[in-house]
Design a protein around this motif. Structure first.
Motif, PDB file in Angstrom:
ATOM      1  N   ARG A   1       0.816  -1.201   0.000  1.00  0.00           N
ATOM      2  CA  ARG A   1       0.000   0.000   0.000  1.00  0.00           C
ATOM      3  C   ARG A   1       0.857   1.262   0.000  1.00  0.00           C
ATOM      4  N   ASP A   2       2.148   1.042   0.020  1.00  0.00           N
ATOM      5  CA  ASP A   2       3.032   2.190   0.003  1.00  0.00           C
ATOM      6  C   ASP A   2       2.744   3.033  -1.241  1.00  0.00           C
ATOM      7  N   PRO A   3       2.486   4.309  -1.058  1.00  0.00           N
ATOM      8  CA  PRO A   3       2.093   5.137  -2.208  1.00  0.00           C
ATOM      9  C   PRO A   3       3.134   5.142  -3.319  1.00  0.00           C
ATOM     10  N   ASP A   4       4.414   5.119  -2.956  1.00  0.00           N
ATOM     11  CA  ASP A   4       5.452   5.105  -3.992  1.00  0.00           C
ATOM     12  C   ASP A   4       5.361   3.834  -4.824  1.00  0.00           C
ATOM     13  N   THR A   5       5.160   2.699  -4.141  1.00  0.00           N
ATOM     14  CA  THR A   5       5.025   1.432  -4.851  1.00  0.00           C
ATOM     15  C   THR A   5       3.803   1.471  -5.765  1.00  0.00           C
TER      16      THR A   5
END
Lengths: 392, 290
Positions: free
Chosen positions: B228-232
């Motif tokens: 859920r990491d926004p960068d990912t």
């Protein structure tokens, strides 16, 4: 014994000479084991591959690694067991080869054919789930392809059957002390398939406690053999350890306090290497190289033995049994056997102990219990499930 | 896309769901038949069982006499070990095949769910051993590559999201009707991989996304929940995602890839097949331990 005495179940109408031929698999923890039995207790093959060396670098068993190793070796082990059983059943080398390391099998006799098997047994609890699933998947496939019954076995219930292999059919009722890796249990058995756990370790099992203390002294897993050897060759000296829960009512065990008592004693005596702040915890201490280990470990193990002996004899009195049995890895300990031998003789109890190679995890004990299950028609099907824990 | 919630943006050329699926499915089946005929399978008259348990899905396929039969694809999660043999039995019976009539076992060997992969591998190994027939393993990235359009002339990437920013990755190119891997499969961080990929087409699979939530255990679905990491999420969204002509990495793909491989080297030898993990078994690190 009623279950076996009148075992004229639907599948046992015409047993082949010597009884049914079964293949048993145990992959519940870190040993891969395959056994082939004829009848209730004739062990034709019992091959076990230990993974201790594979996990040494971690100081404990890594479940994912154990599961991977099981799958790598199990097909070969089955082939070796069939070959070994072929030798045995054709009047092979030794008639009493219940144990035996995996040495592979060679020689002239034809292997036992998979098609000759009457059932396939597998330990489906308790243990590492990923490891159990390897054995179960293979066993189910064999059962399906060979069109023979599948029998799921409780590994803990199977441990005392090492004594059936070694000493013959038991006279119930019995009290079993099962001192296996993650469990120390007292089992009251009234007949085959009729048993209950009457005492259990509420925290660390005895074997676990011994392993952890051995680790403090710099010994890799399994710690049992080295502690046992020192306990046999040394006097306890001036050290005195508590006997946890010895005077508490009931039959449960607690061993984690004993491990802590060792830690405090080592600290008090100034025998510990200095370990940096946050790493200072029981699993991470080491005694100084100059420490004389024998007396300390002998005193510690005497406490372990005292508790196991006292609770087992208490259970025997409480349930009015005449025979107690030992099984599980710790039952291989010469010191524990010696202590039980003395205590049972004094108490007028009969003591059954399997040979050391049948104490540690092995599929022969699984196959022995499975033979009784087969005769009684207590079979499973392909939807058999695995469970990591013992039912409470 | 915002972290932790909201709508997932519709990926470009999504192959699952909607009206489009039916026509694509038909097309896929035609391609299957054509591809297999070309490989001489029909003539060979092979009976094959294909088993893929590398995700939360039990995917099976059977081929009888060189003709592809049923290919059930079902989310089983933790029920995999319980259901696999009854499902295989039903599949074989439905096809009118006995196990001892099988000529070949095909198995997906990962990378994917460790425990899941072992379940299918344990079954496939035992079938091959007992029936004394060859066992051929196919990696999951090749199966994903085989979902794409064989008409794709450009080199393309296949990425299987395993945990957070990590993907199993390999490069492929269609050649002579076969999606051929160029180089090897590697475990990569998308952070460093994405710039290398650039605008090139990517066949992407994220467990628990395309497939929906599986019941029971989410062993394989869990990684998607972790990413859920926004960068990912931004990196995944920026990929030039390919539209698969075959909607699922199912047993049919395994047949389509594995059977021709078998025919190409029919005499063997057939070395033992083991799972492809690509991750250390000790991927968790403990304090104070190496």
């Amino acid at each position: 014994m009623s279950a076996t005495a009148k075992s004229t179940g639907n599948r046992t109408g015409n047993l082949p000479a010597g009884g049914p031929l079964g293949l048993a698999i145990d992959t519940t923890f870190d040993d891969t084991s395959v056994a082939i039995l004829r009848g209730r207790r004739e062990v034709l093959a019992n091959l076990t591959l230990s993974q201790y060396a594979d996990h040494a670098e971690f100081g404990g068993v890594v479940p994912e690694r154990a599961s991977r190793r099981h799958l790598e070796v199990i097909q070969r082990l089955i082939g070796d067991a069939l070959a070994k059983a072929g030798e045995e059943s054709h009047g092979g080398a030794s008639g009493d080869d219940a144990g035996g390391d995996s040495g592979g099998a060679s020689g002239g006799a034809a292997p036992v054919s998979l098609a000759a098997l009457d059932y396939v047994a597998v330990s489906n609890l308790p243990g590492l789930m990923g490891s159990i699933l390897v054995g179960m998947t293979v066993a189910k496939s064999l059962s399906y392809l060979l069109e023979v019954p599948l029998i799921g076995i409780n590994h803990i219930e199977a441990h005392p059957y090492a004594n059936v292999i070694a000493h013959g059919e038991p006279a119930f009722p019995l009290i079993h002390l099962v001192a296996a890796g993650g469990h120390t249990l007292l089992i009251h058995q009234r007949g085959h398939f009729d048993w209950e756990i009457v005492g259990r370790s509420v925290d660390d099992a005895a074997g676990e406690c011994v392993d952890k203390v051995a680790k403090m002294f710099g010994h890799p897993m399994p710690g049992g053999p080295v502690v046992d050897r020192l306990a046999m060759t040394h006097q306890p000296g001036p050290y005195r350890f508590p006997r946890p829960m010895l005077n508490a009512p009931g039959l449960d065990f607690s061993f984690s306090g004993l491990k802590t008592a060792m830690l405090y004693l080592l600290r008090k005596e100034g025998l510990l290497e200095e370990v940096a702040g946050e790493n200072r915890r029981p699993g991470n201490v080491r005694v100084k190289a100059s420490t004389e280990q024998g007396p300390l470990l002998a005193a510690f193990f005497a406490a372990v033995c005292d508790v196991l002996v006292a609770k087992t004899l208490r259970a025997a009195r409480q349930f009015g049994v005449e025979t107690v049995t030992l099984s599980g890895g710790l039952a291989a300990s010469a010191k524990l056997r010696e202590r039980f031998g003395q205590a049972c003789a004094e108490a007028g109890l009969r003591l059954l102990v399997p040979p050391p190679e049948l104490c540690t995890d092995n599929a022969a004990m699984v196959g022995c219990l499975a033979a009784f299950r087969y005769e009684a028609g207590r079979l499973d099907d392909l939807s058999l499930e695995g469970y990591p824990n013992l039912p409470m | 896309m915002k972290a932790g919630g909201g709508e997932t943006p519709a990926p470009k050329g999504k192959g699952l769901g909607g009206e489009k699926l039916n026509t694509e499915k038909l097309k896929a089946e035609k391609l299957d038949a054509a591809g297999l005929k070309a490989a001489g399978l029909k003539a060979a008259g092979l009976n094959i069982l294909a088993v893929d348990t590398t995700s939360d899905f039990l995917s099976l396929a059977v081929m009888k006499g060189g003709v592809p039969g049923d290919a059930p694809y079902e989310a089983l999660g933790r029920r995999m070990a319980r259901e696999i043999l009854p499902r295989i039995d039903a599949l074989l019976k439905g096809a009118g095949l006995k196990a001892e009539e099988l000529d070949l076992l095909l198995v997906a060997r990962g990378p994917g769910s460790f425990t899941g992969t072992r379940i299918g591998m344990g079954v496939a190994q035992t079938f091959a051993q007992v029936l004394e027939i060859p066992l051929l393993g196919v990696d999951t990235l090749t199966l994903l590559a085989a979902q794409t359009d064989p008409g794709e002339s450009r080199p393309f990437h296949v990425a299987l999201n395993c945990a957070r920013d990590e993907v199993y990755h390999a490069r492929f190119r269609w050649k002579d009707g076969i999606a051929q891997m160029e180089g090897a499969i590697a475990l990569r961080r998308l952070e460093t991989l994405a710039p290398e990929i650039g605008d090139a087409p990517v066949m992407l699979r994220r467990f628990g996304k395309e497939d929906g939530r599986a019941p029971g255990n989410h062993t394989a679905a869990r990684p998607a929940a972790n990413s859920r990491d926004p960068d990912t999420e931004r990196r995944f969204a920026a990929l030039n995602e390919m539209s698969p002509v075959h909607p699922r990495p199912d047993g049919k793909r395994l047949l389509a890839v594995g059977a021709p491989r078998f025919l190409a080297r029919r005499e063997g030898p057939w070395p033992p097949v083991l799972p492809l993990y690509l991750k250390s078994e000790a991927f968790r690190t403990w304090k104070g331990r190496p």
